[in-house]
Design an enzyme around this catalytic site. Structure first.
Site, PDB file in Angstrom:
ATOM      1  N   TYR A 139      -2.445   7.392  -1.540  1.00 30.44           N
ATOM      2  CA  TYR A 139      -3.654   8.201  -1.798  1.00 30.44           C
ATOM      3  C   TYR A 139      -4.836   7.603  -1.057  1.00 30.44           C
ATOM      4  O   TYR A 139      -5.006   6.387  -1.027  1.00 30.44           O
ATOM      5  CB  TYR A 139      -3.923   8.203  -3.307  1.00 30.44           C
ATOM      6  CG  TYR A 139      -5.197   8.903  -3.721  1.00 30.44           C
ATOM      7  CD1 TYR A 139      -5.299  10.293  -3.697  1.00 30.44           C
ATOM      8  CD2 TYR A 139      -6.302   8.168  -4.152  1.00 30.44           C
ATOM      9  CE1 TYR A 139      -6.475  10.923  -4.094  1.00 30.44           C
ATOM     10  CE2 TYR A 139      -7.475   8.794  -4.555  1.00 30.44           C
ATOM     11  CZ  TYR A 139      -7.547  10.175  -4.524  1.00 30.44           C
ATOM     12  OH  TYR A 139      -8.704  10.802  -4.917  1.00 30.44           O
ATOM     13  N   ASP A 234      -5.609   1.148   4.540  1.00 31.07           N
ATOM     14  CA  ASP A 234      -6.563   1.523   3.504  1.00 31.07           C
ATOM     15  C   ASP A 234      -6.514   0.461   2.405  1.00 31.07           C
ATOM     16  O   ASP A 234      -5.623   0.468   1.547  1.00 31.07           O
ATOM     17  CB  ASP A 234      -6.208   2.921   2.967  1.00 31.07           C
ATOM     18  CG  ASP A 234      -7.166   3.363   1.872  1.00 31.07           C
ATOM     19  OD1 ASP A 234      -8.112   2.607   1.555  1.00 31.07           O
ATOM     20  OD2 ASP A 234      -6.958   4.471   1.338  1.00 31.07           O
ATOM     21  N   LYS A 262     -14.308   0.037  -3.773  1.00 31.04           N
ATOM     22  CA  LYS A 262     -14.098  -0.582  -5.098  1.00 31.04           C
ATOM     23  C   LYS A 262     -14.699  -1.985  -5.221  1.00 31.04           C
ATOM     24  O   LYS A 262     -15.895  -2.120  -5.428  1.00 31.04           O
ATOM     25  CB  LYS A 262     -12.599  -0.579  -5.437  1.00 31.04           C
ATOM     26  CG  LYS A 262     -12.061   0.876  -5.449  1.00 31.04           C
ATOM     27  CD  LYS A 262     -10.893   1.098  -6.321  1.00 31.04           C
ATOM     28  CE  LYS A 262     -10.268   2.455  -6.108  1.00 31.04           C
ATOM     29  NZ  LYS A 262     -10.170   3.307  -7.234  1.00 31.04           N
TER      30      LYS A 262
HETATM   31  C1  LIG Z   1      -6.340   3.438  -1.674  1.00 29.81           C
HETATM   32  C2  LIG Z   1      -7.501   4.341  -1.974  1.00 29.81           C
HETATM   33  N1  LIG Z   1      -8.180   4.878  -0.959  1.00 29.81           N
HETATM   34  C3  LIG Z   1      -9.248   5.684  -1.175  1.00 29.81           C
HETATM   35  C4  LIG Z   1      -9.664   5.973  -2.449  1.00 29.81           C
HETATM   36  C5  LIG Z   1     -10.849   6.832  -2.683  1.00 29.81           C
HETATM   37  O1  LIG Z   1     -11.903   6.057  -3.117  1.00 29.81           O
HETATM   38  P1  LIG Z   1     -13.128   6.725  -3.953  1.00 29.81           P
HETATM   39  O2  LIG Z   1     -12.556   7.119  -5.271  1.00 29.81           O
HETATM   40  O3  LIG Z   1     -14.153   5.630  -4.019  1.00 29.81           O
HETATM   41  O4  LIG Z   1     -13.580   7.887  -3.159  1.00 29.81           O
HETATM   42  C6  LIG Z   1      -8.983   5.431  -3.533  1.00 29.81           C
HETATM   43  C7  LIG Z   1      -9.393   5.735  -4.912  1.00 29.81           C
HETATM   44  O5  LIG Z   1      -8.766   5.444  -5.885  1.00 29.81           O
HETATM   45  C8  LIG Z   1      -7.869   4.585  -3.293  1.00 29.81           C
HETATM   46  O6  LIG Z   1      -7.175   4.055  -4.308  1.00 29.81           O
END
Ligand SMILES: Cc1ncc(COP(=O)(O)O)c(C=O)c1O
Length: 423
Positions: A139, A234, A262
């Site tokens: 994700y 990511d 985060k």
């Molecule tokens: C691996 C990863 N990338 C991107 C995101 C998206 O981040 P945000 O919720 O700050 O938009 C998340 C959110 O949980 C994530 O776990």
């Protein structure tokens, strides 16, 4: 009906499903949280919850760390946003640059979603190619290029995971199987010259917690290099989660672009995309690829990030790991003695128990887990004041604010509720 029930009715009138992000909705009456401190949330009825969801990841120091609070108060006095460069941006960027060697230049965003969306545009603009490869179950936020799920067996192009995503968009995203390099080799054999980038979480944190096997990420690095495609890691969840720095350096991988979020914002909204000067300097206004945000690099998120990383830099992650190991082993034994088939997965401060008879290594295998029994355990623990991540398909976290007593209480509660998994 307690006051929380009544209040949630109002939430349901105001917000779809009563929430401002879907995973916050569990059961009929999710707790409404008033405040938090250390390892605990307090709901509007004054009940405390020992928390292993930790805001879905950012609060590795626990809630209300004194240094973070102080930094935020100080910054509020100075101002919360200027729409102009401020010293905090360079300070946080400097800390990240010196702890993640692949990031020489970066751009802050307001969320992980923005970071990955812009990383994809940057990869496409830089390579002049259209296709992106992602993985089933990985994700990257809620934008159109992320919400693409695996197609049927006969197609590698994904299908939109949500109405509202045009098929034309999903035709630009290919979906591979995590931990299966052959699935990626096949995709590259057929489409290699058009692939701008492969994007993956280095360890999956959004379908429970799944680690890379057998040099999977190294394999991705080699395949992308062989085809002049970029590798985007990511690290929104994994950044600063297992050590002071990125997970890529544990794996010995240098991606072309890294995204984070985060933890680097210490609980305030943040995202980041970074990489070599060559790639990053293609972003406007230096380069021709557009990326922007009114609140990007806002001084409050930056101050929170600086304070959080300053504390983290001095922390002993191996102590955190020991605590997680103790908890994981306690849960493992409780499930074992209840004869409940399961698999444990963890690393330093992240863990999940999968209710399954099969080895869990990718999206397909996670889908076979008994998600209903997970939720029964979740609800029983909630009654005992313990808040796990509210889905079999999320990850649990342990913070530096958790104590040995917290872990002992969690294990003994687990032993008491384990029968509920079978009902
Ligand atoms: C691996 C990863 N990338 C991107 C995101 C998206 O981040 P945000 O919720 O700050 O938009 C998340 C959110 O949980 C994530 O776990």
């Amino acid at each position: 009906m307690d006051s929380e029930n009544k209040m949630f009715g109002e939430f349901e009138r105001l917000f779809p499903g009563g929430v401002n992000s879907p995973v916050r909705r569990y059961g009929d009456n999710p707790r409404i949280i008033e405040k938090a401190s250390g390892s605990r949330l307090t709901d509007v009825n004054g009940k405390t919850l020992l928390d292993y969801c930790l805001g879905f990841g950012p609060f590795i120091l626990g809630y209300g760390n004194p240094d973070v609070k102080k930094a935020l108060s100080k910054q509020i006095e100075k101002g919360v946003g200027f729409g102009a460069p401020n010293p905090n941006e360079a300070q946080l960027a400097g800390m990240i640059r010196s702890s993640v060697p692949s990031i020489r230049m970066m751009r802050f965003t307001n969320s992980g979603t923005e970071a990955t969306m812009h990383a994809i545009r940057l990869a496409r603009g830089y390579t002049g190619r259209k296709l992106i490869v992602k993985f089933a179950g990985s994700y990257h936020g809620a934008h159109d290029y992320s919400l693409i799920k695996a197609g049927s067996g006969s197609t590698t192009f994904g299908n939109p995971s949500s109405p509202g995503i045009p098929e034309e968009v999903s035709r630009t995203v290919l979906v591979g199987e995590y931990n299966n390099l052959d699935s990626i080799r096949r995709i590259f054999r057929d489409y290699g010259k058009d692939i701008a980038a492969v994007m993956t979480e280095p360890a999956l944190g959004n379908i429970g917690f799944i680690k890379p096997e057998n040099d999977f990420i190294q394999g991705l690095r080699e395949i992308t290099e062989d085809h002049d495609s970029l590798l985007i890691l990511d690290e929104v969840i994994t950044g600063y989660r297992f050590r002071y720095g990125a997970y890529q350096d544990v794996l010995g991988i240098k991606p072309d672009i890294t995204t984070m979020g985060k933890i680097i914002g210490g609980g305030l909204p943040i995202g980041l995309l970074g990489g070599s000067e060559d790639i990053m300097s293609r972003l406007a206004p230096l380069g021709d690829i557009y990326e922007a945000g009114t609140f990007s690099g806002n001084p409050l998120s930056m101050a929170s990030g600086i304070a959080t990383l300053s504390v983290l830099r001095k922390m002993d992650y191996s102590a955190l790991e020991k605590m997680t190991e103790k908890l994981v082993s306690g849960i493992d034994q409780a499930l074992e003695s209840g004869r409940i088939p399961h698999e444990m997965s963890y690393l330093v401060s992240a863990f999940q128990f999968f209710l399954t008879r099969e080895q869990v290594k990718d999206y397909e295998s996670v889908l076979k887990c008994d998600a209903k029994s997970y939720m029964r355990i979740f609800q029983e623990l909630l009654k005992k004041g313990i808040y796990l991540s509210p889905s079999q398909f999320e990850t649990n976290f342990v913070s530096f604010a958790h104590t040995d007593n917290d872990i002992d209480y969690t294990i003994s509660s687990f032993e008491e509720v384990i029968g509920s998994a079978k009902n």
